[in-house]
Design a protein around this motif. Structure first.
Motif, mmCIF file in Angstrom:
data_model
loop_
_atom_site.group_PDB
_atom_site.id
_atom_site.type_symbol
_atom_site.label_atom_id
_atom_site.label_comp_id
_atom_site.label_asym_id
_atom_site.label_seq_id
_atom_site.Cartn_x
_atom_site.Cartn_y
_atom_site.Cartn_z
ATOM 1 N N ASP A 95 -12.703 -5.608 -14.141
ATOM 2 C CA ASP A 95 -12.140 -4.379 -14.703
ATOM 3 C C ASP A 95 -10.616 -4.428 -14.560
ATOM 4 O O ASP A 95 -10.062 -3.983 -13.558
ATOM 5 N N PRO A 96 -9.917 -4.978 -15.576
ATOM 6 C CA PRO A 96 -8.463 -5.137 -15.479
ATOM 7 C C PRO A 96 -7.691 -3.829 -15.279
ATOM 8 O O PRO A 96 -6.554 -3.848 -14.818
ATOM 9 N N SER A 97 -8.316 -2.690 -15.556
ATOM 10 C CA SER A 97 -7.618 -1.417 -15.354
ATOM 11 C C SER A 97 -7.356 -1.166 -13.868
ATOM 12 O O SER A 97 -6.499 -0.354 -13.514
ATOM 13 N N VAL A 98 -8.061 -1.850 -12.995
ATOM 14 C CA VAL A 98 -7.869 -1.718 -11.542
ATOM 15 C C VAL A 98 -6.459 -2.143 -11.145
ATOM 16 O O VAL A 98 -5.889 -1.614 -10.190
ATOM 17 N N LEU A 99 -5.887 -3.074 -11.881
ATOM 18 C CA LEU A 99 -4.554 -3.583 -11.545
ATOM 19 C C LEU A 99 -3.486 -2.502 -11.635
ATOM 20 O O LEU A 99 -2.448 -2.594 -10.979
ATOM 21 N N ALA A 100 -3.738 -1.489 -12.450
ATOM 22 C CA ALA A 100 -2.746 -0.427 -12.634
ATOM 23 C C ALA A 100 -2.859 0.649 -11.571
ATOM 24 O O ALA A 100 -2.098 1.617 -11.573
ATOM 25 N N ASP A 101 -3.777 0.490 -10.648
ATOM 26 C CA ASP A 101 -4.017 1.514 -9.623
ATOM 27 C C ASP A 101 -3.947 0.869 -8.247
ATOM 28 O O ASP A 101 -4.713 -0.046 -7.936
ATOM 29 N N ALA A 102 -3.064 1.357 -7.415
ATOM 30 C CA ALA A 102 -2.886 0.798 -6.076
ATOM 31 C C ALA A 102 -4.009 1.195 -5.119
ATOM 32 O O ALA A 102 -4.076 0.676 -4.008
ATOM 33 N N SER A 103 -4.898 2.076 -5.541
ATOM 34 C CA SER A 103 -5.961 2.521 -4.626
ATOM 35 C C SER A 103 -6.925 1.388 -4.278
ATOM 36 O O SER A 103 -7.658 1.489 -3.296
ATOM 37 N N GLY A 104 -6.919 0.303 -5.044
ATOM 38 C CA GLY A 104 -7.760 -0.844 -4.736
ATOM 39 C C GLY A 104 -7.344 -1.560 -3.470
ATOM 40 O O GLY A 104 -8.064 -2.414 -2.954
ATOM 41 N N ALA A 105 -6.192 -1.183 -2.933
ATOM 42 C CA ALA A 105 -5.688 -1.815 -1.714
ATOM 43 C C ALA A 105 -6.012 -1.000 -0.467
ATOM 44 O O ALA A 105 -5.575 -1.360 0.623
ATOM 45 N N GLU A 106 -6.787 0.077 -0.619
ATOM 46 C CA GLU A 106 -7.057 0.958 0.521
ATOM 47 C C GLU A 106 -7.774 0.242 1.664
ATOM 48 O O GLU A 106 -7.457 0.460 2.830
ATOM 49 N N ALA A 107 -8.745 -0.608 1.349
ATOM 50 C CA ALA A 107 -9.488 -1.311 2.405
ATOM 51 C C ALA A 107 -8.555 -2.238 3.181
ATOM 52 O O ALA A 107 -8.610 -2.297 4.415
ATOM 53 N N ALA A 108 -7.702 -2.953 2.470
ATOM 54 C CA ALA A 108 -6.744 -3.837 3.146
ATOM 55 C C ALA A 108 -5.777 -3.014 3.984
ATOM 56 O O ALA A 108 -5.463 -3.382 5.125
ATOM 57 N N ASP A 109 -5.342 -1.888 3.458
ATOM 58 C CA ASP A 109 -4.405 -1.029 4.189
ATOM 59 C C ASP A 109 -5.037 -0.501 5.478
ATOM 60 O O ASP A 109 -4.392 -0.490 6.530
ATOM 61 N N ARG A 110 -6.294 -0.101 5.410
ATOM 62 C CA ARG A 110 -6.986 0.395 6.618
ATOM 63 C C ARG A 110 -7.109 -0.708 7.669
ATOM 64 O O ARG A 110 -6.848 -0.490 8.854
ATOM 65 N N ALA A 111 -7.479 -1.903 7.227
ATOM 66 C CA ALA A 111 -7.626 -3.020 8.161
ATOM 67 C C ALA A 111 -6.282 -3.372 8.802
ATOM 68 O O ALA A 111 -6.197 -3.590 10.014
ATOM 69 N N VAL A 112 -5.231 -3.386 7.996
ATOM 70 C CA VAL A 112 -3.897 -3.720 8.523
ATOM 71 C C VAL A 112 -3.418 -2.644 9.490
ATOM 72 O O VAL A 112 -2.812 -2.951 10.523
ATOM 73 N N ALA A 113 -3.698 -1.385 9.193
ATOM 74 C CA ALA A 113 -3.309 -0.307 10.111
ATOM 75 C C ALA A 113 -4.004 -0.481 11.460
ATOM 76 O O ALA A 113 -3.390 -0.279 12.524
ATOM 77 N N GLN A 114 -5.263 -0.894 11.444
ATOM 78 C CA GLN A 114 -5.973 -1.135 12.697
ATOM 79 C C GLN A 114 -5.394 -2.345 13.431
ATOM 80 O O GLN A 114 -5.291 -2.343 14.659
ATOM 81 N N VAL A 115 -5.035 -3.377 12.676
ATOM 82 C CA VAL A 115 -4.399 -4.555 13.282
ATOM 83 C C VAL A 115 -3.114 -4.132 13.988
ATOM 84 O O VAL A 115 -2.877 -4.489 15.148
ATOM 85 N N GLU A 116 -2.292 -3.341 13.285
ATOM 86 C CA GLU A 116 -1.020 -2.905 13.879
ATOM 87 C C GLU A 116 -1.246 -2.110 15.162
ATOM 88 O O GLU A 116 -0.556 -2.312 16.151
ATOM 89 N N ALA A 117 -2.242 -1.237 15.137
ATOM 90 C CA ALA A 117 -2.520 -0.433 16.327
ATOM 91 C C ALA A 117 -2.951 -1.313 17.505
ATOM 92 O O ALA A 117 -2.505 -1.097 18.643
ATOM 93 N N LEU A 118 -3.781 -2.301 17.244
ATOM 94 C CA LEU A 118 -4.249 -3.168 18.320
ATOM 95 C C LEU A 118 -3.146 -4.081 18.841
ATOM 96 O O LEU A 118 -3.036 -4.311 20.054
ATOM 97 N N VAL A 119 -2.333 -4.592 17.945
ATOM 98 C CA VAL A 119 -1.254 -5.502 18.355
ATOM 99 C C VAL A 119 -0.208 -4.772 19.173
ATOM 100 O O VAL A 119 0.327 -5.308 20.142
ATOM 101 N N ARG A 120 0.052 -3.543 18.814
ATOM 102 C CA ARG A 120 1.108 -2.785 19.502
ATOM 103 C C ARG A 120 0.615 -2.028 20.724
ATOM 104 O O ARG A 120 1.399 -1.448 21.450
ATOM 105 N N ALA A 121 -0.703 -2.034 20.965
ATOM 106 C CA ALA A 121 -1.263 -1.315 22.121
ATOM 107 C C ALA A 121 -0.887 -2.011 23.424
ATOM 108 O O ALA A 121 -0.725 -3.190 23.504
#
Length: 152
Positions: free
Chosen positions: A126-152
């Motif tokens: 579905d090429p229309s996904v490229l026009a929407d940044a919401s497809g990156a939400e899963a990666a963003d959540r995982a990275v936020a958890q990584v940052e929290a663990l690394v900085r703890a």
């Protein structure tokens, strides 16, 4: 045939500063290398995402992971200096807890790479996904958890 003493000198000449700071085969070296591989994989997969808002959002997550990689390296070097490791045994106490947090962070970094894969697959179907940044939400959540663990 190369004499054994010459081969050994070649090996010593190729040793990097990382070998001195992180050790050669202990838990801190392996933990750092595992995290680095996850971040490298994230960026390799990102190369296959076409330009657009989705890729932009995923690139921001990748930049955050790269910052975490520097922090993981520094943490592993510090732990190697205070709790040297040459084998497979994870140290106990605070060092062991630190190892567990950083190990979990490496797993989450790999999950962020999986999220990029899923975004790529969705974008192909579905090429229309490229026009929407919401497809990156899963990666963003995982990275936020990584940052929290690394900085703890």
């Amino acid at each position: 045939m190369v004499p054994p003493h010459r081969r050994w000198r070649d090996v010593l000449a190729r040793r990097s500063p990382d070998d001195l700071e992180l050790g050669e085969g202990g838990v801190w070296r392996r933990l750092h290398d595992r995290f680095r591989r996850a971040v490298d994989r994230y960026h390799q997969l990102l190369e296959g995402v076409p330009e657009g808002p989705l890729r932009g959002a995923l690139e921001l997550c990748g930049a955050r992971l790269a910052v975490c990689l520097d922090e993981v390296r520094a943490a592993c070097a510090a732990e190697q200096a205070t709790s040297p490791s040459t084998g497979l045994e994870v140290p106990g106490g605070a060092a062991g807890e630190h190892h567990a947090r950083l190990s979990r962070a490496a797993t989450l970094a790999a999950q962020a790479a999986e999220a990029v894969t899923m975004a790529r697959v969705r974008a192909r179907t579905d090429p229309s996904v490229l026009a929407d940044a919401s497809g990156a939400e899963a990666a963003d959540r995982a990275v936020a958890q990584v940052e929290a663990l690394v900085r703890a």
